[in-house]
Design a protein around this motif. Structure first.
Motif, PDB file in Angstrom:
ATOM      1  N   SER A 113      -8.993  19.835  -6.623  1.00  0.00           N
ATOM      2  CA  SER A 113      -9.764  18.719  -6.842  1.00  0.00           C
ATOM      3  C   SER A 113      -9.203  18.057  -8.137  1.00  0.00           C
ATOM      4  O   SER A 113      -9.199  16.936  -8.117  1.00  0.00           O
ATOM      5  N   LEU A 114      -8.892  18.856  -9.233  1.00  0.00           N
ATOM      6  CA  LEU A 114      -8.170  18.394 -10.308  1.00  0.00           C
ATOM      7  C   LEU A 114      -6.838  17.845 -10.045  1.00  0.00           C
ATOM      8  O   LEU A 114      -6.535  16.569 -10.276  1.00  0.00           O
ATOM      9  N   GLY A 115      -6.282  18.310  -9.061  1.00  0.00           N
ATOM     10  CA  GLY A 115      -4.877  18.068  -8.577  1.00  0.00           C
ATOM     11  C   GLY A 115      -4.940  16.509  -7.816  1.00  0.00           C
ATOM     12  O   GLY A 115      -4.206  15.672  -8.212  1.00  0.00           O
ATOM     13  N   LEU A 116      -6.025  16.323  -7.098  1.00  0.00           N
ATOM     14  CA  LEU A 116      -6.052  15.141  -6.513  1.00  0.00           C
ATOM     15  C   LEU A 116      -6.422  13.830  -7.466  1.00  0.00           C
ATOM     16  O   LEU A 116      -6.035  12.838  -7.421  1.00  0.00           O
ATOM     17  N   VAL A 117      -7.259  14.246  -8.587  1.00  0.00           N
ATOM     18  CA  VAL A 117      -7.685  13.158  -9.462  1.00  0.00           C
ATOM     19  C   VAL A 117      -6.260  12.862 -10.186  1.00  0.00           C
ATOM     20  O   VAL A 117      -5.975  11.617 -10.418  1.00  0.00           O
ATOM     21  N   ILE A 118      -5.463  13.865 -10.385  1.00  0.00           N
ATOM     22  CA  ILE A 118      -4.219  13.479 -11.508  1.00  0.00           C
ATOM     23  C   ILE A 118      -3.433  12.941 -10.220  1.00  0.00           C
ATOM     24  O   ILE A 118      -2.711  11.852 -10.734  1.00  0.00           O
ATOM     25  N   MET A 119      -3.304  13.106  -9.086  1.00  0.00           N
ATOM     26  CA  MET A 119      -2.546  12.219  -7.994  1.00  0.00           C
ATOM     27  C   MET A 119      -3.008  10.922  -8.135  1.00  0.00           C
ATOM     28  O   MET A 119      -1.836  10.307  -8.011  1.00  0.00           O
ATOM     29  N   CYS A 120      -3.959  10.647  -7.875  1.00  0.00           N
ATOM     30  CA  CYS A 120      -4.705   9.131  -7.877  1.00  0.00           C
ATOM     31  C   CYS A 120      -4.201   8.501  -9.078  1.00  0.00           C
ATOM     32  O   CYS A 120      -3.888   7.347  -9.144  1.00  0.00           O
ATOM     33  N   ASN A 159       0.624  -1.374  -0.075  1.00  0.00           N
ATOM     34  CA  ASN A 159       0.177  -0.184  -0.153  1.00  0.00           C
ATOM     35  C   ASN A 159       0.774   1.095   0.026  1.00  0.00           C
ATOM     36  O   ASN A 159       2.094   1.079   0.416  1.00  0.00           O
ATOM     37  N   ILE A 160       0.289   2.454  -0.299  1.00  0.00           N
ATOM     38  CA  ILE A 160       0.973   3.594  -0.405  1.00  0.00           C
ATOM     39  C   ILE A 160       1.346   3.950   1.231  1.00  0.00           C
ATOM     40  O   ILE A 160       0.874   3.543   1.865  1.00  0.00           O
ATOM     41  N   ASP A 161       2.083   5.145   1.115  1.00  0.00           N
ATOM     42  CA  ASP A 161       2.398   5.617   2.617  1.00  0.00           C
ATOM     43  C   ASP A 161       1.274   6.486   2.801  1.00  0.00           C
ATOM     44  O   ASP A 161       1.364   7.778   2.471  1.00  0.00           O
ATOM     45  N   TRP A 162       0.389   5.707   3.666  1.00  0.00           N
ATOM     46  CA  TRP A 162      -0.641   6.761   4.205  1.00  0.00           C
ATOM     47  C   TRP A 162      -0.595   7.647   5.228  1.00  0.00           C
ATOM     48  O   TRP A 162      -1.088   8.977   5.020  1.00  0.00           O
ATOM     49  N   LEU A 163       0.725   7.782   6.071  1.00  0.00           N
ATOM     50  CA  LEU A 163       1.089   8.988   6.715  1.00  0.00           C
ATOM     51  C   LEU A 163       1.512  10.316   5.753  1.00  0.00           C
ATOM     52  O   LEU A 163       0.916  11.400   5.906  1.00  0.00           O
ATOM     53  N   LEU A 164       2.121  10.064   4.734  1.00  0.00           N
ATOM     54  CA  LEU A 164       2.332  10.974   3.880  1.00  0.00           C
ATOM     55  C   LEU A 164       1.140  11.729   3.109  1.00  0.00           C
ATOM     56  O   LEU A 164       1.160  12.687   2.703  1.00  0.00           O
ATOM     57  N   LEU A 165       0.419  10.679   2.652  1.00  0.00           N
ATOM     58  CA  LEU A 165      -0.790  11.205   2.132  1.00  0.00           C
ATOM     59  C   LEU A 165      -1.891  11.843   3.085  1.00  0.00           C
ATOM     60  O   LEU A 165      -2.304  12.948   2.690  1.00  0.00           O
ATOM     61  N   ALA A 166      -1.824  11.532   4.167  1.00  0.00           N
ATOM     62  CA  ALA A 166      -2.630  12.421   5.457  1.00  0.00           C
ATOM     63  C   ALA A 166      -2.008  13.859   5.404  1.00  0.00           C
ATOM     64  O   ALA A 166      -2.724  14.737   5.602  1.00  0.00           O
ATOM     65  N   MET A 191       0.933  18.288  -7.519  1.00  0.00           N
ATOM     66  CA  MET A 191       0.370  16.999  -7.171  1.00  0.00           C
ATOM     67  C   MET A 191       0.709  15.943  -8.124  1.00  0.00           C
ATOM     68  O   MET A 191       0.461  14.713  -7.784  1.00  0.00           O
ATOM     69  N   ILE A 192       1.351  16.271  -9.462  1.00  0.00           N
ATOM     70  CA  ILE A 192       2.014  15.217  -9.980  1.00  0.00           C
ATOM     71  C   ILE A 192       3.162  14.608  -9.402  1.00  0.00           C
ATOM     72  O   ILE A 192       3.221  13.407  -9.206  1.00  0.00           O
ATOM     73  N   CYS A 193       3.884  15.522  -8.757  1.00  0.00           N
ATOM     74  CA  CYS A 193       5.184  15.028  -7.711  1.00  0.00           C
ATOM     75  C   CYS A 193       4.709  14.181  -6.818  1.00  0.00           C
ATOM     76  O   CYS A 193       5.088  12.927  -6.510  1.00  0.00           O
ATOM     77  N   VAL A 194       3.528  14.640  -5.959  1.00  0.00           N
ATOM     78  CA  VAL A 194       3.108  13.513  -5.009  1.00  0.00           C
ATOM     79  C   VAL A 194       2.573  12.516  -5.550  1.00  0.00           C
ATOM     80  O   VAL A 194       2.992  11.516  -4.829  1.00  0.00           O
ATOM     81  N   GLY A 195       1.748  12.481  -6.579  1.00  0.00           N
ATOM     82  CA  GLY A 195       1.292  11.067  -7.079  1.00  0.00           C
ATOM     83  C   GLY A 195       2.497  10.121  -7.381  1.00  0.00           C
ATOM     84  O   GLY A 195       2.371   8.777  -7.198  1.00  0.00           O
ATOM     85  N   LEU A 196       3.444  10.780  -7.903  1.00  0.00           N
ATOM     86  CA  LEU A 196       4.673   9.923  -8.745  1.00  0.00           C
ATOM     87  C   LEU A 196       5.326   9.188  -7.350  1.00  0.00           C
ATOM     88  O   LEU A 196       5.771   7.945  -7.112  1.00  0.00           O
ATOM     89  N   ILE A 197       5.653  10.113  -6.314  1.00  0.00           N
ATOM     90  CA  ILE A 197       6.214  10.035  -4.859  1.00  0.00           C
ATOM     91  C   ILE A 197       5.512   8.654  -4.516  1.00  0.00           C
ATOM     92  O   ILE A 197       6.114   7.784  -3.777  1.00  0.00           O
ATOM     93  N   LEU A 198       4.212   8.904  -4.141  1.00  0.00           N
ATOM     94  CA  LEU A 198       3.467   7.877  -3.754  1.00  0.00           C
ATOM     95  C   LEU A 198       3.368   6.629  -4.366  1.00  0.00           C
ATOM     96  O   LEU A 198       3.244   5.468  -3.848  1.00  0.00           O
TER      97      LEU A 198
END
Length: 395
Positions: free
Chosen positions: A60-67, A13-20, A356-363
């Motif tokens: 909102s768009l950033g969160l979709v792209i992150m996912c 699973n992804i790093d949930w603490l980072l996402l939180a 959010m692209i950076c965050v998504g790729l890190i996750l």
């Protein structure tokens, strides 16, 4: 018989603490944009919620792209470096044509479906993808100058040149910082980096000395109160905001500097508004969240098995870290103003989507870690439960 160890990659699973932490920062950023941008929104658009509504759409768009990025196939991520660089160069060239949107003498934006796209934000990601590819696949050339140093420096130089033509001196400096740290992590000889750093410093000083505008900003940084109503105005108002906040702040929404005193209060100087309204306590909580985010990113980086994955996740983390560090340094008067948005908090579509692209790729990279396989000295089979499960899945 000697016990030998090997490594394989486990998916989890992804790093949930980072996402939180990131979700908390995004929520906090929305509240501060609502507070800091209400006056300007009312003045310019007759809607005090104007910037909040747009920022909510960007988040909102950033969160979709992150996912999407979280579960994007790693093979595709590792194959788009040349495409990313080519598209970035093309977009940066477009900003220099009549299609570019000129704001205060700088052409850094492109019209995009009713919004303004800033290619510079995505140039950092493209550069990280390219440098990670080059440094990981050309390790045998890393200690040679002609084949191991010139190519990455040339690509970075082209991007920096296009940014300087906009002009955007601060963005070019950030790209050079990304190049330096990634080359350092990738094994480039330090003597080459030192020589290149000296040359780049000399060039930067030359550009500043030959530009009256940059010289004024530098002098304003050295003594902003000498021209408090001119070039030092932003820094002076930032200092006033931070001083007014003291320890607990004046209260959310009660800040005075955002009342058309502090320019870019909802953007580059939003941390000054945080300091005024929430005080040192609010700044400390914000910086603590950033420290947790960086600590989790560091754990993800060292947990990667492949060098390319290490460098890519490190470079993406570096983009966020540089943005946060430089923005905080600017509002505290430690470096000259550069127009750098702080990740997760500042208003802006391009910066939010790129972050959010950076965050998504890190996750995405957080889903993989290198596991140490310890074979049984008798049977030779692994005794690591996670490795046993992984072997069954891939059997």
């Amino acid at each position: 018989m000697k016990r030998r160890t090997a490594q394989s990659t486990a998916y989890h699973n992804i790093d949930w603490l980072l996402l939180a932490c990131i979700l908390v920062m995004l929520s906090f950023g929305l509240l501060m944009v609502l507070s800091a941008g209400s006056v300007v929104g009312e003045r310019d658009f007759h809607d005090k919620y104007y910037f909040f509504k747009k920022q909510f759409a960007f988040v909102s768009l950033g969160l979709v792209i992150m996912c999407i990025c979280i579960y994007f196939p790693r093979k595709i991520i590792n194959s788009v470096h040349y495409l990313a660089i080519s598209v970035t160069v093309f977009l940066l060239l477009l900003t220099l044509t009549p299609l570019g949107i000129d704001v205060n003498g700088a052409s850094r934006w492109l019209p995009f479906f009713g919004f303004s796209l800033q290619p510079m934000e995505f140039a950092r990601i493209a550069l990280v993808l390219y440098l990670s590819y080059f440094l990981s696949t050309h390790q045998h050339l890393g200690r040679t100058f002609s084949k191991g140093v010139i190519p990455p420096f040339a690509i970075t130089g082209i991007l920096c040149l296009l940014l300087l033509l906009q002009p955007d001196f601060g963005a070019a400096i950030i790209l050079l910082a990304i190049l330096f740290f990634l080359c350092l992590a990738g094994g480039t000889r330090f003597i080459y980096l030192a020589l290149s750093f000296s040359m780049m410093t000399t060039l930067a000083v030359s550009l500043i000395m030959n530009s009256p505008y940059r010289m004024r900003r530098l002098l304003a940084f050295i003594d902003p109160f000498k021209d408090a109503q001119g070039t030092g105005y932003q820094l002076v108002q930032s200092f006033y905001a931070l001083a007014e906040g003291s320890f607990l702040g004046v209260g959310m929404g009660n800040g005075r500097q955002k009342l058309l005193y502090l320019p870019e209060a909802h953007n580059d100087f939003i941390v000054s508004v945080i300091g005024e309204e929430l005080g040192l306590l609010g700044i400390t909580i914000m910086m603590s969240l950033f420290m947790i985010i960086f600590a989790r990113c560091y754990k993800i980086v060292i947990g990667q098995k492949e060098l390319r994955d290490k460098l890519t996740s490190f470079g993406l983390s570096l983009i966020i870290a540089l943005g946060a560090t430089l923005n905080l340094a600017v509002i505290m008067g430690m470096v000259p103003p550069k127009g750098v948005a702080i990740p997760f908090l500042s208003y802006g579509g391009s910066s939010m989507i790129a972050t959010m692209i950076c965050v998504g790729l890190i996750l995405n990279y957080s889903r993989t870690t290198a596991l140490e396989e310890k074979p049984n000295t008798v049977s030779g089979k692994t005794t690591n439960p996670a490795m046993q499960k992984l072997n069954k899945e891939y059997a």
